[in-house]
Design a protein around this motif. Structure first.
Motif, PDB file in Angstrom:
ATOM      1  N   LEU A 110       0.904  -1.493   0.059  1.00 25.62           N
ATOM      2  CA  LEU A 110       0.093   0.225  -0.143  1.00 25.62           C
ATOM      3  C   LEU A 110       0.838   1.303  -0.038  1.00 25.62           C
ATOM      4  CD1 LEU A 110      -2.944  -0.988   2.264  1.00 25.62           C
ATOM      5  CD2 LEU A 110      -2.484  -2.003  -0.425  1.00 25.62           C
ATOM      6  N   VAL A 111       1.885   0.942  -0.378  1.00 31.01           N
ATOM      7  CA  VAL A 111       3.084   1.975  -0.355  1.00 31.01           C
ATOM      8  C   VAL A 111       2.882   3.229  -1.742  1.00 31.01           C
ATOM      9  CG1 VAL A 111       5.837   3.263  -0.604  1.00 31.01           C
ATOM     10  CG2 VAL A 111       4.831   1.675   0.997  1.00 31.01           C
ATOM     11  N   LYS A 112       2.429   4.388  -1.548  1.00 34.27           N
ATOM     12  CA  LYS A 112       2.413   4.480  -2.813  1.00 34.27           C
ATOM     13  C   LYS A 112       3.891   6.105  -3.256  1.00 34.27           C
ATOM     14  CE  LYS A 112      -0.901   8.752  -4.687  1.00 34.27           C
ATOM     15  NZ  LYS A 112      -1.723   9.292  -3.780  1.00 34.27           N
ATOM     16  N   SER A 113       3.761   6.296  -4.760  1.00 33.13           N
ATOM     17  CA  SER A 113       4.817   6.774  -5.341  1.00 33.13           C
ATOM     18  C   SER A 113       4.523   7.299  -7.106  1.00 33.13           C
ATOM     19  CB  SER A 113       5.646   6.015  -6.034  1.00 33.13           C
ATOM     20  OG  SER A 113       5.370   4.811  -6.390  1.00 33.13           O
ATOM     21  N   LYS A 114       5.331   8.338  -7.052  1.00 29.55           N
ATOM     22  CA  LYS A 114       4.630   8.739  -8.642  1.00 29.55           C
ATOM     23  C   LYS A 114       4.611   7.944  -9.258  1.00 29.55           C
ATOM     24  CE  LYS A 114       6.522  12.901  -6.920  1.00 29.55           C
ATOM     25  NZ  LYS A 114       7.301  14.153  -6.794  1.00 29.55           N
ATOM     26  N   GLU A 115       5.019   6.594  -9.673  1.00 28.24           N
ATOM     27  CA  GLU A 115       5.238   6.058 -10.803  1.00 28.24           C
ATOM     28  C   GLU A 115       4.039   4.719 -10.569  1.00 28.24           C
ATOM     29  OE1 GLU A 115       7.253   6.515 -13.010  1.00 28.24           O
ATOM     30  OE2 GLU A 115       8.909   7.312 -12.360  1.00 28.24           O
ATOM     31  N   PRO A 116       3.495   4.289 -11.194  1.00 31.31           N
ATOM     32  CA  PRO A 116       3.828   4.419 -13.493  1.00 31.31           C
ATOM     33  C   PRO A 116       3.359   6.093 -14.236  1.00 31.31           C
ATOM     34  CG  PRO A 116       2.770   2.796 -13.362  1.00 31.31           C
ATOM     35  CD  PRO A 116       2.819   3.165 -11.854  1.00 31.31           C
ATOM     36  N   LEU A 117       2.421   6.868 -13.124  1.00 28.10           N
ATOM     37  CA  LEU A 117       2.132   7.641 -14.063  1.00 28.10           C
ATOM     38  C   LEU A 117       2.944   8.505 -14.636  1.00 28.10           C
ATOM     39  CD1 LEU A 117      -0.971   8.864 -11.452  1.00 28.10           C
ATOM     40  CD2 LEU A 117      -0.942   6.885 -14.327  1.00 28.10           C
ATOM     41  N   LYS A 118       4.403   9.059 -13.698  1.00 29.13           N
ATOM     42  CA  LYS A 118       4.867   9.868 -14.269  1.00 29.13           C
ATOM     43  C   LYS A 118       5.795   9.486 -15.263  1.00 29.13           C
ATOM     44  CE  LYS A 118       8.988  12.100 -12.657  1.00 29.13           C
ATOM     45  NZ  LYS A 118      10.570  11.880 -11.524  1.00 29.13           N
ATOM     46  N   THR A 119       6.214   8.449 -15.839  1.00 28.14           N
ATOM     47  CA  THR A 119       6.295   7.753 -16.924  1.00 28.14           C
ATOM     48  C   THR A 119       5.702   7.925 -18.171  1.00 28.14           C
ATOM     49  OG1 THR A 119       8.588   7.202 -15.944  1.00 28.14           O
ATOM     50  CG2 THR A 119       8.094   5.969 -17.725  1.00 28.14           C
ATOM     51  N   LEU A 120       4.453   7.407 -17.340  1.00 25.00           N
ATOM     52  CA  LEU A 120       3.575   7.245 -18.303  1.00 25.00           C
ATOM     53  C   LEU A 120       3.003   8.347 -19.267  1.00 25.00           C
ATOM     54  CD1 LEU A 120       0.953   4.517 -16.849  1.00 25.00           C
ATOM     55  CD2 LEU A 120       2.493   4.305 -19.519  1.00 25.00           C
ATOM     56  N   GLY A 121       3.321   9.708 -18.294  1.00 23.26           N
ATOM     57  CA  GLY A 121       2.378  10.931 -18.770  1.00 23.26           C
ATOM     58  C   GLY A 121       4.048  11.791 -19.536  1.00 23.26           C
ATOM     59  N   ASN A 122       4.924  10.697 -19.911  1.00 22.20           N
ATOM     60  CA  ASN A 122       5.781  11.430 -20.569  1.00 22.20           C
ATOM     61  C   ASN A 122       5.799  10.644 -21.955  1.00 22.20           C
ATOM     62  OD1 ASN A 122       7.463  12.450 -18.320  1.00 22.20           O
ATOM     63  ND2 ASN A 122       8.863  11.008 -17.644  1.00 22.20           N
ATOM     64  N   PHE A 123       6.326   9.457 -22.346  1.00 20.60           N
ATOM     65  CA  PHE A 123       5.613   8.325 -22.990  1.00 20.60           C
ATOM     66  C   PHE A 123       4.192   8.419 -23.945  1.00 20.60           C
ATOM     67  CE2 PHE A 123       5.763   4.619 -21.358  1.00 20.60           C
ATOM     68  CZ  PHE A 123       5.923   3.849 -21.750  1.00 20.60           C
ATOM     69  N   ARG A 124       3.494   8.155 -23.230  1.00 21.81           N
ATOM     70  CA  ARG A 124       1.931   8.173 -23.161  1.00 21.81           C
ATOM     71  C   ARG A 124       0.869   9.377 -22.909  1.00 21.81           C
ATOM     72  NH1 ARG A 124       1.173   4.119 -26.732  1.00 21.81           N
ATOM     73  NH2 ARG A 124      -0.754   3.051 -25.417  1.00 21.81           N
ATOM     74  N   LYS A 125       1.067  10.362 -23.653  1.00 19.64           N
ATOM     75  CA  LYS A 125       0.414  11.183 -23.349  1.00 19.64           C
ATOM     76  C   LYS A 125      -0.735  11.007 -24.244  1.00 19.64           C
ATOM     77  CE  LYS A 125       0.033  15.131 -20.595  1.00 19.64           C
ATOM     78  NZ  LYS A 125      -0.183  15.334 -19.299  1.00 19.64           N
ATOM     79  N   HIS A 126      -2.551  11.528 -23.623  1.00 17.40           N
ATOM     80  CA  HIS A 126      -3.050  11.700 -24.992  1.00 17.40           C
ATOM     81  C   HIS A 126      -4.136  12.947 -24.123  1.00 17.40           C
ATOM     82  CE1 HIS A 126      -7.096   9.740 -26.510  1.00 17.40           C
ATOM     83  NE2 HIS A 126      -6.500   9.024 -27.498  1.00 17.40           N
ATOM     84  N   LYS A 127      -5.174  13.077 -25.150  1.00 24.30           N
ATOM     85  CA  LYS A 127      -5.972  13.699 -24.463  1.00 24.30           C
ATOM     86  C   LYS A 127      -6.352  13.949 -23.595  1.00 24.30           C
ATOM     87  CE  LYS A 127      -9.668  12.843 -26.943  1.00 24.30           C
ATOM     88  NZ  LYS A 127     -10.612  12.967 -28.671  1.00 24.30           N
ATOM     89  N   GLY A 129      -5.778  11.534 -21.102  1.00 25.24           N
ATOM     90  CA  GLY A 129      -4.564  11.757 -19.749  1.00 25.24           C
ATOM     91  C   GLY A 129      -3.472  10.781 -20.467  1.00 25.24           C
ATOM     92  N   ALA A 130      -2.995  10.191 -19.163  1.00 26.67           N
ATOM     93  CA  ALA A 130      -1.769   9.192 -19.553  1.00 26.67           C
ATOM     94  C   ALA A 130      -2.591   7.561 -20.100  1.00 26.67           C
ATOM     95  CB  ALA A 130      -0.452   8.922 -18.540  1.00 26.67           C
ATOM     96  N   ILE A 131      -2.107   7.405 -20.736  1.00 25.32           N
ATOM     97  CA  ILE A 131      -2.781   5.744 -21.232  1.00 25.32           C
ATOM     98  C   ILE A 131      -1.544   4.954 -20.859  1.00 25.32           C
ATOM     99  CG2 ILE A 131      -4.347   7.479 -22.619  1.00 25.32           C
ATOM    100  CD1 ILE A 131      -3.194   6.092 -24.757  1.00 25.32           C
ATOM    101  N   PHE A 132      -3.236   3.449 -20.277  1.00 30.11           N
ATOM    102  CA  PHE A 132      -2.197   2.222 -20.635  1.00 30.11           C
ATOM    103  C   PHE A 132      -3.320   1.671 -20.543  1.00 30.11           C
ATOM    104  CE2 PHE A 132       0.414  -1.170 -18.479  1.00 30.11           C
ATOM    105  CZ  PHE A 132       1.446  -1.002 -19.724  1.00 30.11           C
ATOM    106  N   GLY A 133      -3.720   0.278 -21.599  1.00 29.97           N
ATOM    107  CA  GLY A 133      -4.227  -0.521 -21.797  1.00 29.97           C
ATOM    108  C   GLY A 133      -5.499   0.022 -22.751  1.00 29.97           C
ATOM    109  N   VAL A 134      -6.353  -1.007 -23.348  1.00 27.27           N
ATOM    110  CA  VAL A 134      -7.788  -0.474 -24.000  1.00 27.27           C
ATOM    111  C   VAL A 134      -8.790  -0.236 -23.578  1.00 27.27           C
ATOM    112  CG1 VAL A 134      -8.894  -0.419 -26.099  1.00 27.27           C
ATOM    113  CG2 VAL A 134      -6.028  -0.733 -25.842  1.00 27.27           C
ATOM    114  N   ASN A 135      -9.846   0.306 -23.786  1.00 32.05           N
ATOM    115  CA  ASN A 135     -11.086  -0.706 -22.531  1.00 32.05           C
ATOM    116  C   ASN A 135     -11.916  -1.250 -24.003  1.00 32.05           C
ATOM    117  OD1 ASN A 135     -11.489   0.900 -20.115  1.00 32.05           O
ATOM    118  ND2 ASN A 135     -11.343   2.883 -21.206  1.00 32.05           N
ATOM    119  N   VAL A 136     -12.602  -2.112 -23.247  1.00 30.77           N
ATOM    120  CA  VAL A 136     -13.096  -3.297 -24.735  1.00 30.77           C
ATOM    121  C   VAL A 136     -14.538  -3.307 -24.085  1.00 30.77           C
ATOM    122  CG1 VAL A 136     -12.974  -5.830 -25.534  1.00 30.77           C
ATOM    123  CG2 VAL A 136     -10.900  -4.716 -24.682  1.00 30.77           C
TER     124      VAL A 136
END
Length: 154
Positions: A110-127, A129-136
């Protein structure tokens, strides 16, 4: 108690559902029940491997809570898929999944950090937000089992 906040489980009447955003729905009557927004989330193992290669400390797949994990494709190939079939079940991949702060919480400690959102925001930026995965959205009913092949229809 969840992260120091008292929460309460409530009963939701049978038949309760939410309509999906018409921009991403496949049919005008598409809806979801207890899901956050869409009934299924798909992510490839290769996408997670790519993300982890950019992180100082790798994160497990459970940070992203997918329903379906596929392997044997290029990283982020699922972003381009429109329709797939697994067994006899055809599915529409309708919307990239914008990730929230829950992905930054280690599910074991239950430890919280800035990752993986920080890294996703650098290379997976979308209108969205930071994206990862696809809704189906499944387009029919059927049984899915571990090890089934995924056929990309379009």
């Amino acid at each position: 108690d969840w992260l120091g906040v008292t929460v309460r489980l409530v009963h939701v009447a049978d038949g309760f559902n939410r309509r999906l955003n018409p921009e991403y729905a496949v049919n005008s009557d598409d809806h979801t029940g207890f899901a956050d927004g869409y009934p299924i989330l798909i992510i490839s193992e290769e996408s997670l491997q790519d993300l982890n290669s950019r992180l100082d400390s790798p994160v497990p797949m459970n940070r992203f809570r997918p329903n379906l994990v596929v392997k044997g494709c290029e990283p982020f190939a699922e972003d381009a898929w429109k329709r797939i079939r697994i067994g006899g079940v055809e599915m529409a991949l309708v919307k990239p999944c914008a990730r929230c702060v829950v992905t930054t919480i280690d599910k074991e400690t239950l430890v919280k950090s800035k990752e993986p959102l920080k890294t996703l925001g650098n290379f997976r930026k979308h209108k969205l937000g930071a994206i990862f995965g696809v809704n189906v959205i499944p387009l029919g009913e059927g049984r899915l089992e571990v090890g089934m092949s995924v056929e990309v229809i379009q």
